[in-house]
Design an enzyme around this catalytic site. Structure first.
Site, short mmCIF file in Angstrom:
data_model
loop_
_atom_site.label_atom_id
_atom_site.label_comp_id
_atom_site.label_asym_id
_atom_site.label_seq_id
_atom_site.Cartn_x
_atom_site.Cartn_y
_atom_site.Cartn_z
N HIS A 21 6.36 76.93 102.62
CA HIS A 21 6.87 76.16 103.75
C HIS A 21 6.19 74.80 103.79
CE1 HIS A 21 8.61 75.11 107.47
NE2 HIS A 21 8.00 75.92 108.29
N HIS A 70 16.96 72.50 98.27
CA HIS A 70 16.74 72.78 99.69
C HIS A 70 17.71 73.88 100.14
CE1 HIS A 70 16.60 72.10 104.09
NE2 HIS A 70 15.37 71.70 103.84
N ASP A 82 9.58 66.76 100.50
CA ASP A 82 8.26 66.96 99.90
C ASP A 82 8.07 66.17 98.61
OD1 ASP A 82 7.27 68.89 101.81
OD2 ASP A 82 8.73 70.30 100.96
#
Length: 472
Positions: free
Chosen positions: A298, A349, A408
């Site tokens: 996460h 994603h 990210d």
């Protein structure tokens, strides 16, 4: 005697207390215990399909199981066309307002936006100038921790992991609240404002103590400046000389905006809702969310991207050669390079297909600072990863599904440009996301009104109880 020592003493069947770190004991006793667990605990993969179990609360097409309704956020990455997912450019919408419009408004006016986003998420409507000024000052005035909290709860109990310290500190704040179990909207609002304001202070203080206790470096505690916005306060207390440029502060503010919320289905926000639905207190709900975000599946993904970037910098000779970079990515998928996991971090994603708007915004805004910081090669490699990974996956795996960079891929590089240490990457995520957690907690408390309780089907076989004397 410590709890671990007592456990190992009993397991070893003797009077000698053997430390947890004793590898001989771990090799003998712990292996036997784990072997016993594995022998008696196995669920076949086909059973999940046979009983229609939606593992990870995911539908067969990868979309999330519908678990509730929310006014707070919409994460849009695809449309359904005759029951099939069709890729579309990603959108992130806070309370009906597109994240790109929020960012563009703040950039155009050269002002900070995190406080505005917190108001929007909590109350459901953009603040007017008077409301925003009042709220920004309220948050600034609420940053101070209770008297002696730093000494008693942080300095005296340091942690090598800042996320662990964040969770413990939030739980400790329960003891400083005169009415912690009151779940009225008024009290939830009060607790939320305090926690949103105080979490950055906890983070910086915990990092300073970690530096002193574990890294044997100097720690320093700067006084808070009530005239600073959140991003300024973080940089001003984190840096020894307290100096930063307006461009640096606005870039950090941008990160806070983009990480503040991402729908009710992400793991940490759903954790907040689950704990809230039981009627538990705010501190328990937020600490649980921090524990969820701490996981590398996460919140810790941007650290893995930075590790991957290190492998690329060492393994690729020509950063302008797409063919060489693609070959290296193929070796990563084949577990021959990188961390040998077979993963390319920062790509793909659960919702976004063609694009993650957060990644696009960060990529466009980090370039000027990356050039100043001497990190142009790093940015060039990450852009190549974004460009080439879908092609590499298509060749190696036959995977033709749309794949985009996620936030990210670039957030870690942004933090590196700002001189933020790697151990604060995930805590900064928490400092941002607590705004969304608190909004969802209030929404669940006011409108959910039912404990979240999904079902698990037992597939254990019935067995007969055997008296202890007759067991082998």
């Amino acid at each position: 005697m410590t709890t671990n020592a007592m456990i190992w003493k009993h397991l070893n069947g003797g009077d000698t207390v053997t430390p947890y770190a004793n590898e001989d004991l771990r090799g003998d006793t712990l292996k036997d215990l784990c072997d016993e667990f594995r022998k008696n605990n196995h669920i076949r993969a086909e059973d999940y399909e046979r009983f229609g179990v939606k593992r990870g609360l995911r539908n067969q097409d990868g979309s999330g199981v519908m678990a509730g309704l929310s006014l707070i956020c919409n994460v849009h990455g695809y449309v359904l066309d005759d029951g099939e997912k069709k890729a579309v450019p990603g959108k992130l919408i806070y309370r009906g307002v597109d994240i790109n419009d929020i960012v563009d408004g703040c950039v155009k006016e050269q002002r900070f936006g995190f406080e505005e986003v917190v108001w929007l998420l909590l109350f459901g409507k953009l603040p007017n100038p008077r409301q925003l000024h009042m709220f920004a000052r309220l948050l600034a005035d609420s940053r101070e921790l209770p008297e002696y909290f730093v000494e008693d709860m942080i300095i005296k109990a340091p942690s090598p992991n800042i996320m662990n310290k964040l969770a413990r500190s939030v739980l400790a704040l329960y003891s400083y609240d005169d009415d912690p179990e009151n779940n009225s909207l008024e009290n939830l609002m009060l607790q939320s404002i305090h926690l949103i304001a105080q979490l950055p202070t906890i983070m910086v203080n915990a990092y300073q103590v970690k530096r002193r206790h574990y890294d044997r470096e100097t720690m320093y505690f700067h006084p808070l400046d009530p005239q600073q916005d959140t991003a300024e306060a973080i940089l001003g207390t984190l840096r020894m000389d307290r100096k930063f440029t307006p461009e640096e502060a606005r870039l950090l503010d941008l990160c806070l905006i983009l990480h503040a919320e991402h729908g009710g289905g992400n793991n940490s926000t759903f954790t907040t809702r689950v704990v809230t639905s039981s009627g538990s207190d705010t501190y328990s709900a937020i600490a649980a969310a921090i524990g969820s975000l701490k996981g590398p599946r996460h919140g810790g993904a941007n650290i893995k991207v930075m590790e991957m970037l290190g492998y690329l910098l060492r393994g690729v000779k020509d950063y302008d050669d797409d063919e060489e970079i693609a070959r290296f990515l193929e070796k990563m998928i084949d577990r021959e390079e990188g961390d040998r996991s077979g993963l390319i971090y920062g790509m793909g994603h659960a919702v976004y297909t063609l694009s993650d708007p957060r990644a696009l915004i960060l990529r466009d805004n980090v370039q000027p600072l990356a050039e100043k910081c001497g990190l142009s090669d790093e940015l060039k490699l990450l852009e190549a990863v974004e460009r080439l990974t879908p092609q590499v996956f298509a060749r190696k795996k036959g995977n033709t599904k749309a794949m985009c960079a996620n936030v990210d891929l670039y957030s870690g590089l942004v933090y590196r440009c700002l001189g933020i240490p790697q151990e604060l990457f995930t805590p900064l995520f928490a400092v941002s996301r607590i705004a969304g957690w608190c909004a969802h907690r209030m929404e669940e408390s006011e409108m959910g009104k039912r404990i979240i309780r999904p079902a698990y089907k037992s597939v254990a076989k019935m067995s007969t109880y055997v008296p202890l004397s007759q067991r082998e």
